[in-house]
Design a protein around this motif. Structure first.
Motif, PDB file in Angstrom:
ATOM      1  N   PHE A   1       0.813  -1.214   0.000  1.00 33.88           N
ATOM      2  CA  PHE A   1       0.000   0.000   0.000  1.00 33.88           C
ATOM      3  C   PHE A   1       0.850   1.269   0.000  1.00 33.88           C
ATOM      4  CE2 PHE A   1      -2.750   3.236   1.895  1.00 33.88           C
ATOM      5  CZ  PHE A   1      -3.940   3.031   1.196  1.00 33.88           C
ATOM      6  N   LEU A   2       1.944   1.254   0.748  1.00 34.83           N
ATOM      7  CA  LEU A   2       2.734   2.468   0.922  1.00 34.83           C
ATOM      8  C   LEU A   2       3.972   2.544   0.026  1.00 34.83           C
ATOM      9  CD1 LEU A   2       2.693   2.759   4.835  1.00 34.83           C
ATOM     10  CD2 LEU A   2       1.244   3.989   3.187  1.00 34.83           C
ATOM     11  N   ASN A   3       4.449   1.396  -0.454  1.00 30.06           N
ATOM     12  CA  ASN A   3       5.760   1.404  -1.102  1.00 30.06           C
ATOM     13  C   ASN A   3       5.793   0.800  -2.496  1.00 30.06           C
ATOM     14  OD1 ASN A   3       6.904   2.382   1.408  1.00 30.06           O
ATOM     15  ND2 ASN A   3       6.802   0.282   2.168  1.00 30.06           N
ATOM     16  N   SER A   4       4.659   0.636  -3.134  1.00 30.85           N
ATOM     17  CA  SER A   4       4.666   0.020  -4.460  1.00 30.85           C
ATOM     18  C   SER A   4       5.538   0.812  -5.434  1.00 30.85           C
ATOM     19  CB  SER A   4       3.246  -0.098  -5.001  1.00 30.85           C
ATOM     20  OG  SER A   4       2.593  -1.208  -4.433  1.00 30.85           O
ATOM     21  N   SER A   5       6.261   0.088  -6.279  1.00 30.23           N
ATOM     22  CA  SER A   5       7.249   0.712  -7.158  1.00 30.23           C
ATOM     23  C   SER A   5       6.646   1.339  -8.408  1.00 30.23           C
ATOM     24  CB  SER A   5       8.283  -0.341  -7.589  1.00 30.23           C
ATOM     25  OG  SER A   5       8.936  -0.905  -6.481  1.00 30.23           O
ATOM     26  N   PHE A   6       5.552   0.792  -8.897  1.00 29.03           N
ATOM     27  CA  PHE A   6       4.939   1.241 -10.153  1.00 29.03           C
ATOM     28  C   PHE A   6       5.960   1.254 -11.287  1.00 29.03           C
ATOM     29  CE2 PHE A   6       2.266   3.445  -6.897  1.00 29.03           C
ATOM     30  CZ  PHE A   6       1.149   2.656  -7.078  1.00 29.03           C
ATOM     31  N   ASP A   7       6.684   0.149 -11.387  1.00 29.31           N
ATOM     32  CA  ASP A   7       7.679  -0.010 -12.441  1.00 29.31           C
ATOM     33  C   ASP A   7       7.021   0.096 -13.816  1.00 29.31           C
ATOM     34  OD1 ASP A   7      10.456  -1.110 -13.338  1.00 29.31           O
ATOM     35  OD2 ASP A   7       8.989  -2.432 -14.301  1.00 29.31           O
ATOM     36  N   ALA A   8       7.646   0.863 -14.707  1.00 29.64           N
ATOM     37  CA  ALA A   8       7.056   1.130 -16.019  1.00 29.64           C
ATOM     38  C   ALA A   8       6.869  -0.152 -16.830  1.00 29.64           C
ATOM     39  CB  ALA A   8       7.919   2.130 -16.783  1.00 29.64           C
ATOM     40  N   GLU A   9       7.835  -1.056 -16.748  1.00 29.45           N
ATOM     41  CA  GLU A   9       7.728  -2.310 -17.494  1.00 29.45           C
ATOM     42  C   GLU A   9       6.590  -3.168 -16.945  1.00 29.45           C
ATOM     43  OE1 GLU A   9      10.545  -6.163 -18.658  1.00 29.45           O
ATOM     44  OE2 GLU A   9      11.461  -4.257 -18.021  1.00 29.45           O
ATOM     45  N   GLU A  10       6.497  -3.235 -15.614  1.00 34.56           N
ATOM     46  CA  GLU A  10       5.394  -3.978 -14.994  1.00 34.56           C
ATOM     47  C   GLU A  10       4.053  -3.350 -15.368  1.00 34.56           C
ATOM     48  OE1 GLU A  10       5.062  -6.677 -13.388  1.00 34.56           O
ATOM     49  OE2 GLU A  10       6.933  -7.206 -12.392  1.00 34.56           O
ATOM     50  N   LEU A  11       4.003  -2.020 -15.395  1.00 36.64           N
ATOM     51  CA  LEU A  11       2.768  -1.340 -15.747  1.00 36.64           C
ATOM     52  C   LEU A  11       2.351  -1.660 -17.172  1.00 36.64           C
ATOM     53  CD1 LEU A  11       0.465   0.623 -15.199  1.00 36.64           C
ATOM     54  CD2 LEU A  11       2.024   2.515 -15.747  1.00 36.64           C
TER      55      LEU A  11
END
Length: 424
Positions: free
Chosen positions: A106-116
């Motif tokens: 909830f607080l630290n998700s990376s939101f990596d562009a490749e994963e997105l």
């Protein structure tokens, strides 16, 4: 016993200790959803829900799944029009681990562009699946045609165009604006220690700042429009939803509407189930549901039936609306519905997940957890006269919004033509 704590920054914690079970259900709730999205951000809440499972600086997506599976737990999430919930269920001894994983996500998700990029493709497939399943699609279409232009009429899942356009900064910006302390509720039910959960949450969430009021648009009551939408698909059944204005989640009329829902189509003994399915054999699925939000609601009828019988089903639904408006419900129907309502609440209390969900939703909707006895008192107070007044208001104009997916009502399907040629 339900205990409640509010941190100085506004984060709320509600727990219920059930000492005789061996598990705990935990949820982190956010009081935002599709109703908070602009047209350009349509579906972003749902994308964020997916992305919170895709890794943090300390855990990969695989590790999140492995850590929960290793202790025999299960973890999931959902997005609705008014809130988002990330929840986990584990044995009591694994509560610290479950809290740590949920909080990290909830607080630290990376939101990596490749994963997105990969996850956007997954969601695009989810949209295609929704569009291929008429019994899902028709409900979204009904909301859109009923409340055109209002945010509550928009789909939670978004559109291919908006979902494809999102980048990591869009997600981070939305979280900064909307995932604020005044929108966050942590709920937990099961064999737990309230003070320990509060201490942990305070250590992780206590420094959050901001307010949703700095960003959120003012609430507006959705205006019901008796429109119609028809989507043709080469399938065997007409999937239809038709409805009228309902009531807000904040209105006490929702208790009378729950009774009306049960009488008309909410159970196997309901009028429409008996008339359309049992007596006439016109449909396998037929029923009603009340959809209530803080800003408004609608009351809907749904069915799946053949193209040749769709108009008859629609006429039978309309006729029953006229009948219940003119003649009301019987005392027997009223008492049966109250008993069914009570049974649903009591049996729901046997599930720790249901308890956690009820507390989270109650806290977001009402700012407190409604006692079961209070709910039952309000249900028991509903009278035949209350149902009559509500029915008169809902059905007096005899104006319905409607959405259908499948062959055109009244048409003959290809399979019907083949059968007719064979018979000739």
């Amino acid at each position: 016993m339900i205990q409640r704590e509010v941190l100085p920054n506004g984060v709320r914690i509600v727990t219920e200790n059930i000492s005789y079970v061996q598990s705990v259900a935990l949820g982190i709730w956010v009081g935002v959803g599709a109703r908070d999205e602009s047209d350009k951000l349509r579906g972003v809440s749902h994308v964020i829900e997916h992305m919170l499972f895709k890794g943090t600086p300390s855990r990969t997506a695989q590790q999140i799944a492995d850590e929960i599976d290793t202790v025999g737990g299960d973890i999931n999430a959902f997005t609705s029009k008014e809130n988002t919930c990330y929840h986990v269920r584990v044995l009591s001894e694994h509560v610290p681990l479950a809290l740590d994983i949920l909080t990290d996500m909830f607080l630290n998700s990376s939101f990596d562009a490749e994963e997105l990029g990969r996850e956007k493709n997954v969601i695009l497939e989810e949209i295609k699946q929704r569009d291929d399943e008429p019994d899902d699609l028709v409900h979204d279409l009904f909301a859109e045609v009923t409340w055109p232009g209002h945010v509550l009429g928009k789909s939670v899942i978004g559109t291919p165009e908006t979902v494809s356009s999102f980048n990591s900064d869009d997600l981070r910006s939305y979280i900064k604006n909307c995932y604020t302390p005044d929108t966050i509720v942590i709920s937990a039910a099961g064999n737990l220690n309230h003070d320990e959960i509060v201490a942990y949450v305070a250590s992780k969430f206590g420094d959050l700042t901001g307010s949703i009021s700095d960003w959120r648009a003012a609430d507006t009551t959705p205006e019901f429009q008796p429109g119609q939408i028809y989507v043709e698909k080469p399938i065997e059944q007409v999937n239809l939803v038709m409805g009228v204005p309902g009531v807000s989640q904040l209105s006490d009329e929702k208790y009378a509407l729950s009774i009306l829902d049960n009488v008309l189509g909410g159970s196997m003994s309901s009028r429409l189930f008996q008339e359309i399915r049992e007596k006439r054999g016109l449909a396998y699925s037929v029923g009603t549901y009340a959809q209530s939000y803080q800003e408004g609601g609608y009351f809907a009828f749904y069915s799946g039936t053949g193209a040749a019988t769709a108009e008859q089903v629609i006429d039978l639904i309309k006729a029953e609306c006229v009948n219940i408006r003119k003649n009301g419900v019987t005392e027997k129907e009223l008492q049966r519905s109250k008993n069914q309502f009570r049974g649903g609440i009591v049996m729901g209390q046997e599930s720790m997940n249901s308890r956690m969900m009820r507390m989270g939703r109650n806290e977001l909707n009402y700012g407190r957890v409604l006692p079961i006895q209070e709910i039952m008192d309000k249900i028991n107070a509903v009278t035949v006269s209350d149902i009559a007044s509500l029915s008169e208001r809902l059905f007096a104009k005899e104006e319905f919004s409607m959405a259908t997916v499948g062959p055109a009502p009244g048409s003959v399907t290809e399979s019907d033509e083949d059968e007719e040629e064979t018979e000739e």
